[in-house]
Scaffold this active site. Structure first.
Site, PDB file in Angstrom:
ATOM      1  N   LEU A 582       0.843  -1.216   0.000  1.00 22.03           N
ATOM      2  CA  LEU A 582       0.000   0.000   0.000  1.00 22.03           C
ATOM      3  C   LEU A 582       0.869   1.254   0.000  1.00 22.03           C
ATOM      4  O   LEU A 582       0.497   2.281  -0.543  1.00 22.03           O
ATOM      5  CB  LEU A 582      -0.915   0.031   1.229  1.00 22.03           C
ATOM      6  CG  LEU A 582      -2.004  -1.020   1.278  1.00 22.03           C
ATOM      7  CD1 LEU A 582      -2.783  -0.898   2.586  1.00 22.03           C
ATOM      8  CD2 LEU A 582      -2.948  -0.878   0.094  1.00 22.03           C
ATOM      9  N   LYS A 584       4.925   3.006   1.694  1.00 23.91           N
ATOM     10  CA  LYS A 584       6.117   2.821   2.499  1.00 23.91           C
ATOM     11  C   LYS A 584       6.119   3.900   3.567  1.00 23.91           C
ATOM     12  O   LYS A 584       5.977   5.087   3.275  1.00 23.91           O
ATOM     13  CB  LYS A 584       7.354   2.959   1.611  1.00 23.91           C
ATOM     14  CG  LYS A 584       8.648   2.574   2.306  1.00 23.91           C
ATOM     15  CD  LYS A 584       9.814   2.680   1.336  1.00 23.91           C
ATOM     16  CE  LYS A 584      11.119   2.187   1.955  1.00 23.91           C
ATOM     17  NZ  LYS A 584      11.489   2.806   3.200  1.00 23.91           N
ATOM     18  N   GLY A 585       6.252   3.437   4.798  1.00 23.13           N
ATOM     19  CA  GLY A 585       6.237   4.403   5.893  1.00 23.13           C
ATOM     20  C   GLY A 585       7.626   4.644   6.418  1.00 23.13           C
ATOM     21  O   GLY A 585       8.613   4.102   5.911  1.00 23.13           O
ATOM     22  N   GLY A 588       8.855   1.260   7.691  1.00 24.93           N
ATOM     23  CA  GLY A 588       8.801   0.042   6.890  1.00 24.93           C
ATOM     24  C   GLY A 588       7.648   0.099   5.916  1.00 24.93           C
ATOM     25  O   GLY A 588       7.033   1.143   5.706  1.00 24.93           O
ATOM     26  N   ASP A 701       2.804  14.806  13.750  1.00 27.85           N
ATOM     27  CA  ASP A 701       3.033  14.677  12.309  1.00 27.85           C
ATOM     28  C   ASP A 701       1.716  14.807  11.550  1.00 27.85           C
ATOM     29  O   ASP A 701       1.380  13.972  10.707  1.00 27.85           O
ATOM     30  CB  ASP A 701       3.744  13.361  11.998  1.00 27.85           C
ATOM     31  CG  ASP A 701       4.455  13.402  10.638  1.00 27.85           C
ATOM     32  OD1 ASP A 701       4.603  14.511  10.072  1.00 27.85           O
ATOM     33  OD2 ASP A 701       4.859  12.327  10.151  1.00 27.85           O
TER      34      ASP A 701
END
Ligand code: NAG
Ligand code: NAG
Ligand code: NAG
Ligand code: NAG
Ligand code: NAG
Ligand code: NAG
Ligand code: NAG
Length: 883
Positions: A582, A584-585, A588, A701
């Site tokens: 879905l 990339k954070g 990860g 954030d």
């Protein structure tokens, strides 16, 4: 659109004309001389005076007032041409000539006054002459058929010099010629800076007056000779006079010496008063050819006090003796004695002597920037015929410009303008930008005029301003937020029907000004901290996820009552071996998954390489286990099995908010109402973190990519990886490593490192601007790369249309948008204390939504009267109450 108001153009013209004249005069190359034949018709060209060769020109352009006159015929024979014309000033108390000069330079300034019964009244005028703010002389022409001359040597303190004639009685001040001659630097130095001509003699029996062109500085030298006691020495040899003073050769070529070789050379004069102080300039040059046995040496004494001992003039070289400090003579009677020393074979000698009295110009001119600003304002608004608006704006106090007040309490600093009152002055055009340069202005009253255009942003930046009265004009456009946000400011905008005050205050609708209750203080002085990204922004991959399983209809989001811990193998099954990415954070990859075969989930895996991330991972788990809110992305479960760490969230089928507003994902355009709903919901989620959690949380954030939208277009806040608990009242804010995303980062947090829930408010303000404008947060291709700056600048120029997302095609309620913009800007206040709380944000956004809903309702009902309380009494806007 009146971009170049007439006044400004007029000013430019005046300016150009002025320079043309100055230039014209200087083009004659008489060492920068300015020679004005006052009252000479502007149509007459400059002419050369036959006796001096000096070029005189009209005074038109140096003075804005007065009438032209001419002395009567019977007097003309004894005067040269420049004195035949005159200018007289029947109107106003003070009328001034203005000259552009070199700052810090000595000028010889000479004014000639000849009455000549020009007005046929046979009444000699009496008036005062001022140099800038200081009284130079009282001109009493009684009995002076031959006129009178005033001469001064003055060190300029600014780039402009004003010579003013001030009416003191019934008679009109008048003037015939005005002459300015810049002098060499380092000559005629005085402590006071100004020397009033007393006499200038050269000791010769020639009987000849000397001035230009013999004297390069156009000083007037008068011959003086005491034939009983002196004899004259003369020479035709060239004398080196390059000592700065440059007395004319003809002056230096003669000298006087006592007839009796043993007698002193003495000279007596009387001063105007016993207390008069004066400076003396003695010019010496040996003009006799001396035998080798001859020697001339003498002492110089004033009233018996030795000034110079054993002085010996240099052969054919000019030297000038002067004293650094002013002298005084007892009883006002001065005796200058030159006495031969015993050793000397020749008696003393002197060529010329100048004496100036000290003139005390103690009034400082008004601050130069203020003067320039006031002149500009005067020109812009065509106020040249204001009677008192001549000369120095502030000083002397009795001639203060009408409508001004100045601070001149401290004699040692130049006065400054503190009040500018141009109420009911028939002003047209826009608010003059020159006002900004009145840096000490406390009160600005431009009320009851016909001013048009917008209210300039710079007014908010004028720190000293306490009162602004703009009432009763035709000003339009938005009132700068910064201005509305100034707490200490008393602002009166009443009677400007086309002013818009950002939705909440006054809204232009259906042609009328509608004013609603006062909003929270809003300030968008955008202080942009250079944000440093410590954590990488989650960027959703644009590739694989576009068609992800969103066809599957899922039920209403499951309310997870029991957090589940999953094994790693369960995670593998869930994600079908991590089949579908879905995004990339920061910690990860995020994979699509299915729980129980039906419920879609997003599985966030902690990258093995991300050692730092484990803390954040745990933080998020712990946090999510504690919090639950319909506008926070819910945690379905987690996996904490050795190296394998995963978070399993509810799946948000419609991706993130940025995709929807950036318009580059081929998604349908979110209308204004939907956008508002999404931000309301996100705000609620944030508000819950701040107020609903114990202890409260800071998200840290907040950004459009962290606002996710499910299949029902319900918005939820995601990514709590950076969240921190923050202390409640009474405790000091938490100091942490600065974290967040560039562009969204609260500059105060960035600066102080002190965490506070208002940092989220700041970031949320940026989100709001994105939703309103669809602009990227940072776009280096914009003149103002940061969105807040960009919006701030755009708002000052025009209306909201230019900032609003064009994809909305104007389909929105403008007051709703204004309110949202205002709110966003208040969230971006550089001072966190002045930002609203998230609870206030939620309330405000709900009202924006109500406006928009109402518009949609009215469109259907064709009913124009709606929801706003009308309040035309938009008078003094004081500090809006904090909600
Ligand atoms: C004016 O000047 C003339 C000569 O130029 C002189 O004869 C006359 O005495 C002067 N008058 C006065 C009042 O000084
Ligand atoms: C005299 O001094 C002023 C300022 O100190 C300077 O601008 C100017 O050029 C000087 N003039 C000469 C002739 O040196
Ligand atoms: C004039 O005198 C000065 C010193 O007073 C000197 O520097 C200069 O060279 C002299 N000029 C001439 C032409 O002799
Ligand atoms: C000036 O000098 C002369 C001699 O040249 C002398 O007779 C006279 O007294 C002096 N005057 C004064 C005031 O000293
Ligand atoms: C007198 O003058 C001579 C030559 O000018 C000089 O050498 C001498 O020192 C002087 N004497 C005094 C006492 O001043
Ligand atoms: C407004 O100005 C006009 C003239 O321009 C004047 O007649 C009127 O009295 C003024 N009104 C106020 C309230 O000052
Ligand atoms: C503003 O100007 C209006 C009209 O000139 C006047 O009535 C009002 O008192 C002024 N208000 C302030 C605060 O100066």
């Amino acid at each position: 659109m009146e971009k170049h108001p007439r006044g400004l153009l007029l000013y430019a013209l005046i300016f150009v004309t002025f320079f043309a004249i100055v230039h014209n005069v200087q083009a004659q190359d008489q060492n920068g001389f300015i020679s004005l034949d006052c009252g000479l018709s502007p149509n007459e060209p400059p002419y050369n005076d036959p006796t001096t060769g000096l070029t005189y020109s009209t005074d038109d352009g140096f003075v804005r007032s007065g009438e032209m006159g001419r002395i009567q015929k019977e007097f003309t024979s004894i005067f040269s041409k420049p004195s035949l014309n005159l200018r007289y000033f029947p109107k106003g108390l003070r009328n001034c000539y203005t000259f552009e000069v070199t700052q810090g330079t000595n000028y010889l300034i000479r004014a000639v006054f000849v009455y000549g019964n020009y007005d046929d009244l046979n009444s000699y005028p009496k008036f005062d002459l001022y140099l800038g703010p200081n009284l130079w002389a009282t001109i009493d022409m009684a009995g002076r058929t031959n006129g009178t001359i005033q001469e001064i040597i003055h060190m300029t303190v600014s780039k402009s010099l004003q010579i003013c004639l001030v009416k003191t009685g019934r008679s009109s001040p008048m003037i015939n010629t005005l002459e300015l001659r810049p002098l060499q630097n380092n000559t005629y130095k005085s402590q006071s800076g100004s020397l009033n001509y007393y006499f200038r003699y050269y000791f010769s029996a020639s009987g000849q007056n000397i001035r230009y062109p013999d004297d390069v500085d156009d000083r007037k030298w008068y011959p003086f000779f005491n034939a009983k006691e002196w004899k004259e020495l003369t020479t035709n040899l060239a004398i080196n006079n390059s000592n700065g003073y440059e007395p004319p050769q003809i002056v230096m070529g003669s000298a006087s010496t006592p007839i009796s070789t043993s007698a002193p050379w003495n000279f007596t004069w009387f001063l105007p008063s016993p207390t008069t102080k004066f400076y003396m300039y003695m010019h010496f040059g040996e003009i006799e050819t001396l035998d080798s046995s001859d020697n001339r040496e003498f002492n110089v004494a004033l009233n018996g006090e030795l000034l110079y001992e054993r002085y010996s003039p240099s052969t054919l070289v000019m030297r000038t003796l002067s004293d650094a400090t002013a002298q005084q003579c007892e009883g006002g009677k001065c005796l200058l004695e030159l006495t031969k020393t015993l050793n000397s074979t020749l008696p003393p000698l002197i060529n010329a002597l100048e004496v100036f009295t000290v003139i005390d110009f103690s009034h400082l001119e008004t601050n130069e920037d203020d003067v320039v600003a006031m002149r500009s304002i005067q020109a812009t608004y065509g106020l040249s015929n204001r009677l008192s608006w001549h000369g120095d704006p502030c000083v002397p106090k009795q001639y203060l410009w009408d409508g001004l007040n100045c601070n001149d309490l401290d004699m040692s600093t130049p006065p400054v303008v503190t009040i500018l009152n141009l109420a009911s002055s028939g002003l047209t055009g826009t608010i003059s930008p020159a006002i900004e340069n009145l840096r000490h202005l406390q009160k600005l009253d431009l009320s009851n005029n016909s001013l048009t255009g917008g209210i300039p942003e710079f007014l908010a930046g004028m720190k000293s301003l306490l009162v602004i009265n703009l009432s009763g004009n035709n000003l339009n456009g938005p009132v700068p937020q910064t201005l509305l946000g100034k707490k200490e400011l008393n602002l009166n905008l009443a009677g400007n029907r086309n002013l818009r005050c950002s939705g909440r205050l006054c809204v232009s609708r259906n042609g009328g000004a509608i004013v609603v209750s006062i909003a929270a203080s809003v300030t968008f002085v955008v202080v942009l901290g250079v944000a440093v990204a410590i954590f990488v922004v989650i960027k959703r991959k644009n590739t694989s996820n576009s068609n992800v399983a969103r066809t599957t209809r899922s039920s209403e989001p499951t309310i997870i009552t029991k957090k589940k811990r999953f094994t790693y193998s369960e995670v593998i099954t869930m994600t079908n071996n991590f089949e579908m990415v879905l995004g990339k954070g920061g910690f990860g990859m995020v994979y699509h998954g299915t729980e129980n075969g039906t419920e879609q989930v997003a599985v966030k895996m902690l990258s093995h390489s991300s050692s730092q991330g484990y803390k954040e991972f745990k933080a998020e788990v712990e946090l999510l286990l504690r919090v639950h809110h319909k506008n926070l992305v819910g945690l379905v479960g987690y996996c904490d099995e050795g190296e394998n760490l995963a978070l399993i969230y509810e799946y948000m089928a419609n991706g993130d908010l940025r995709e929807h507003i950036s318009g580059n994902q081929r998604k349908s355009i979110l209308d204004w109402e939907t956008r508002l709903k999404i931000v309301v919901e996100s705000a609620q989620g944030l508000e819950y973190l701040h107020n609903g959690c114990k202890p409260p949380m800071v998200h840290r954030d907040v950004k459009t990519t962290n606002i996710l939208v499910n299949e029902h277009f319900q918005a939820k806040l995601a990514d709590f990886g950076l969240s921190r608990s923050f202390p409640t009242e009474g405790e000091t804010p938490v100091s942490t490593v600065v974290a967040g995303t560039p562009g969204y980062l609260d500059p105060e947090y960035y600066r102080t490192n002190c965490l506070n829930e208002k940092s989220d408010v700041y970031s949320f303000g940026i989100v709001l601007l994105e939703v309103i404008t669809s602009q990227p947060v940072i776009n280096q291709n914009r003149e103002n790369p940061h969105i807040a700056e960009w919006v701030g600048v755009m708002l000052t120029n025009g209306d909201i249309k230019c900032i609003m997302d064009p994809k909305l095609c104007g389909d929105y309620d403008s007051s709703s948008v204004w309110r949202a913009v205002e709110l966003a800007m208040s969230c971006l206040n550089p001072s966190s204390a002045r930002r609203p709380t998230m609870s206030q944000v939620v309330i405000e956004l709900n009202e924006c939504l109500a406006y928009e809903n109402a518009r949609r309702g009215t469109n259907q009902n064709k009913n124009s009267e709606t929801f706003m309380e009308v309040n035309m009494n938009f008078d003094i806007v004081t500090t809006p109450d904090a909600r």
